[in-house]
Design a protein around this motif. Structure first.
Motif, mmCIF file in Angstrom:
data_model
loop_
_atom_site.group_PDB
_atom_site.id
_atom_site.type_symbol
_atom_site.label_atom_id
_atom_site.label_comp_id
_atom_site.label_asym_id
_atom_site.label_seq_id
_atom_site.Cartn_x
_atom_site.Cartn_y
_atom_site.Cartn_z
ATOM 1 N N GLU A 72 0.826 -1.207 0.000
ATOM 2 C CA GLU A 72 0.000 0.000 0.000
ATOM 3 C C GLU A 72 0.857 1.252 0.000
ATOM 4 O O GLU A 72 0.532 2.238 -0.666
ATOM 5 N N ALA A 73 1.970 1.215 0.726
ATOM 6 C CA ALA A 73 2.810 2.410 0.838
ATOM 7 C C ALA A 73 3.522 2.744 -0.465
ATOM 8 O O ALA A 73 3.552 3.903 -0.886
ATOM 9 N N VAL A 74 4.092 1.747 -1.131
ATOM 10 C CA VAL A 74 4.858 2.036 -2.344
ATOM 11 C C VAL A 74 3.957 2.449 -3.502
ATOM 12 O O VAL A 74 4.439 3.026 -4.485
ATOM 13 N N GLN A 75 2.648 2.205 -3.369
ATOM 14 C CA GLN A 75 1.731 2.672 -4.406
ATOM 15 C C GLN A 75 1.576 4.187 -4.402
ATOM 16 O O GLN A 75 0.940 4.749 -5.302
ATOM 17 N N ALA A 76 2.176 4.847 -3.408
ATOM 18 C CA ALA A 76 2.194 6.306 -3.419
ATOM 19 C C ALA A 76 3.029 6.836 -4.570
ATOM 20 O O ALA A 76 2.840 7.972 -5.019
ATOM 21 N N MET A 77 3.934 6.007 -5.081
ATOM 22 C CA MET A 77 4.792 6.402 -6.194
ATOM 23 C C MET A 77 4.024 6.369 -7.512
ATOM 24 O O MET A 77 3.211 5.469 -7.743
ATOM 25 N N ARG A 78 4.321 7.311 -8.351
ATOM 26 C CA ARG A 78 3.759 7.314 -9.700
ATOM 27 C C ARG A 78 4.362 6.149 -10.489
ATOM 28 O O ARG A 78 5.546 5.867 -10.394
ATOM 29 N N GLY A 79 3.533 5.440 -11.247
ATOM 30 C CA GLY A 79 4.009 4.298 -12.016
ATOM 31 C C GLY A 79 4.089 3.016 -11.228
ATOM 32 O O GLY A 79 4.537 1.993 -11.743
ATOM 33 N N VAL A 80 3.638 3.043 -9.970
ATOM 34 C CA VAL A 80 3.671 1.845 -9.126
ATOM 35 C C VAL A 80 2.257 1.559 -8.655
ATOM 36 O O VAL A 80 1.887 1.873 -7.511
ATOM 37 N N ALA A 81 1.446 1.005 -9.548
ATOM 38 C CA ALA A 81 0.091 0.607 -9.187
ATOM 39 C C ALA A 81 0.136 -0.744 -8.464
ATOM 40 O O ALA A 81 1.200 -1.250 -8.127
ATOM 41 N N PHE A 82 -1.041 -1.337 -8.256
ATOM 42 C CA PHE A 82 -1.130 -2.513 -7.393
ATOM 43 C C PHE A 82 -0.255 -3.661 -7.873
ATOM 44 O O PHE A 82 0.534 -4.211 -7.092
#
Length: 265
Positions: free
Chosen positions: A118-128
């Motif tokens: 859930e946290a790394v999805q804050a990055m652009r280009g890093v969806a689920f």
């Protein structure tokens, strides 16, 4: 000998994934394999239709045959007695990808690494899917003392050929995890567009701590600017996206560290 090495502190601890983590990693790898099969099936179908003059005249997006309108038009324009088998292969491959994706989504809430996903999805280009892939392949982020170690683990650092005082830098080593590296490079393409928070990204970030959102925004501003500078310098796009992916790893490591330290950090 092992006891002596352990006493002197010369042994390196190895992280061993538990059964749940191995199950998630197996699902992620199975989905990646299914995606390659699906891509090949769609290429065969498209090649068959092109050979018989069946060309889709509508607008194609970046996804090509994955566009539902495009796929439906190809299906309706083809002759059933010639392309039924190719359509069937494509449908089965697509159904397998959907099944594996759904299974990953079902198991994710029970996974111990879900806070990292859930946290790394804050990055652009890093969806689920990209987030699950990277976290499943990397595992315990705390075993990397700094971002450079994680970059090397993923094979995103330059290779080196040295002889005496001569040092030559080459392309990336590709010695690390290929699946996570490929997912990050695909995500790096999104930084070619100006920094902004889309609706989907806003929804993903809404429940995350401010510290993580700040890291993600800092990453987006930096990486979008880096993409423009490298492109303006005449660098090939494949080199630019690889450099962006390497920088992304550093910010992912920082976000994972925030998760490990907890809200108090």
């Amino acid at each position: 000998m092992l006891a002596k090495l352990h006493r002197s502190g010369e042994l390196t601890a190895v992280w061993v994934p538990d059964a749940a983590h191995e199950a998630m990693r197996d699902l992620v790898r199975a989905r990646a394999t299914a995606m390659r099969v699906l891509g090949k099936a769609r290429q065969h179908l498209q090649g068959f239709l092109l050979r018989h003059g069946r060309i889709y005249a509508g607008k194609r997006g970046d996804s090509g045959l994955s566009s539902l309108a495009h796929h439906g038009a190809l299906r309706s324009s083809s002759e059933p007695n010639r392309s039924a088998g190719l359509h069937s292969c494509s449908d089965r491959a697509e159904a397998r990808v959907d099944c594996l994706t759904k299974r990953i989504e079902e198991l994710a809430p029970q996974w111990s690494m879900t806070p990292f996903v859930e946290a790394v999805q804050a990055m652009r280009g890093v969806a689920f899917i990209v987030a699950v892939t990277v976290v499943a392949e990397v595992g315990d982020f705390s075993r990397f003392d700094n971002p450079r170690q994680l970059m090397a683990f993923l094979g995103l650092v330059p290779s080196e050929h040295s002889s005496g005082a001569t040092i030559r830098r080459g392309g990336i080593t590709k010695a690390g995890n290929a699946l996570a590296r490929r997912a990050l490079i695909e995500g790096a393409w999104t930084y070619r567009i100006q920094a902004r928070v889309s609706r989907k990204l806003h929804d993903r970030n809404e429940r995350l701590p401010q510290a993580i959102r700040d890291i993600a925004w800092k990453a987006q501003v930096r990486l979008c600017g880096l993409y423009r500078r490298l492109s303006a310098a005449g660098k090939p796009k494949v080199i630019v996206t690889t450099a962006i992916a390497r920088e992304m790893v550093g910010f992912l490591w920082a976000i994972a560290r925030q998760v490990q330290l907890g809200p108090a950090a």
